[in-house]
Design a protein around this motif. Structure first.
Motif, PDB file in Angstrom:
ATOM      1  N   SER A  59       3.227  -0.089   5.150  1.00 42.44           N
ATOM      2  CA  SER A  59       2.261   0.231   4.090  1.00 42.44           C
ATOM      3  C   SER A  59       1.512  -1.026   3.655  1.00 42.44           C
ATOM      4  N   THR A  85      10.579  -1.948   6.417  1.00 39.75           N
ATOM      5  CA  THR A  85       9.944  -0.973   5.540  1.00 39.75           C
ATOM      6  C   THR A  85      10.970  -0.170   4.750  1.00 39.75           C
ATOM      7  N   LEU A  87      10.279   3.082   4.527  1.00 40.28           N
ATOM      8  CA  LEU A  87       9.973   4.417   5.061  1.00 40.28           C
ATOM      9  C   LEU A  87      11.043   4.843   6.063  1.00 40.28           C
ATOM     10  N   TYR A  92       7.766   8.036  11.399  1.00 44.39           N
ATOM     11  CA  TYR A  92       7.293   6.649  11.340  1.00 44.39           C
ATOM     12  C   TYR A  92       7.975   5.792  12.402  1.00 44.39           C
TER      13      TYR A  92
END
Length: 209
Positions: A59, A85, A87, A92
């Motif tokens: 991000s 990350t 995520l 992803y």
């Protein structure tokens, strides 16, 4: 004497960057050569410092880390990209790997795990956090079978997707509006949905439109 692995940190949160610097500073096998808070800064830093490994957040404010990864791997084939990350989603992970990432680590990783991940990818291997490995081992959800449709139902479905009313469809197909309504109800039942929007969405997923 083995030279330390040169690391670039790419994250748009200054506190995260500062924390990573502090974590990696005591490790003689690693050297943080630069940091970047945006994709643009990352491209400039890689060109200027030629790191061995990039710790890359997905991000970023100006461009997705997915795209940054793909571009860097394409332009610098020997560069190792390690996603770092919060995520924790399979989509992803798979997309980062498709872009050429060498590994995927979550930000709750310990300093020891992070150091191991950097060493592994620098050695040409892959590295995934344990939680990420579990994600990758999860089976893909079964895709529902396409319900069998009659030729007329396919025609009606096509007109429904175009936003036409039952009367308009009836006029096009030389049917009564009541017959078209029956086809509508049958389509909703076959796709096991309750409204036209859901019907169109599922039909599109099954490539019927």
């Amino acid at each position: 004497m083995t030279l330390p692995t040169r690391v670039l940190l790419v994250d748009d949160h200054p506190m995260v960057v500062a924390g990573l610097r502090a974590l990696l500073a005591p490790m003689p096998a690693l050297e943080v050569v630069a940091t970047a808070g945006t994709a643009a800064e990352a491209y400039t830093a890689v060109a200027a410092h030629r790191p061995d490994v990039v710790l890359l957040d997905i991000s970023l404010p100006d461009e997705s880390g997915l795209d940054v990864c793909g571009r860097l791997v394409s332009e610098y084939p020997g560069l190792k990209i390690l996603a770092l990350t919060t995520l924790n989603e399979k989509s992803y992970v798979t997309r980062m790997m498709a872009q050429g990432a060498a590994g995927y680590v979550l930000k709750n990783a310990s300093p020891e795990e992070l150091a191991e991940a950097i060493a592994r990818v620098q050695a040409g291997k892959k590295y995934f956090s344990e939680e990420v490995q579990e994600l990758l081992l999860q089976p893909e959800p079964a895709r529902a079978a396409v319900p069998p449709l009659t030729r007329r139902e396919k025609e009606v479905l096509g007109f429904i997707a175009q936003g036409q009313t039952s009367q308009e469809i009836a006029d096009r197909l030389f049917l009564s509006a009541l017959t078209v309504e029956t086809h509508r109800r049958n389509l909703l039942a076959k796709f096991e949905v309750n409204n036209t929007a859901a019907l169109i969405r599922l039909a599109a997923q099954h490539q019927l439109l």
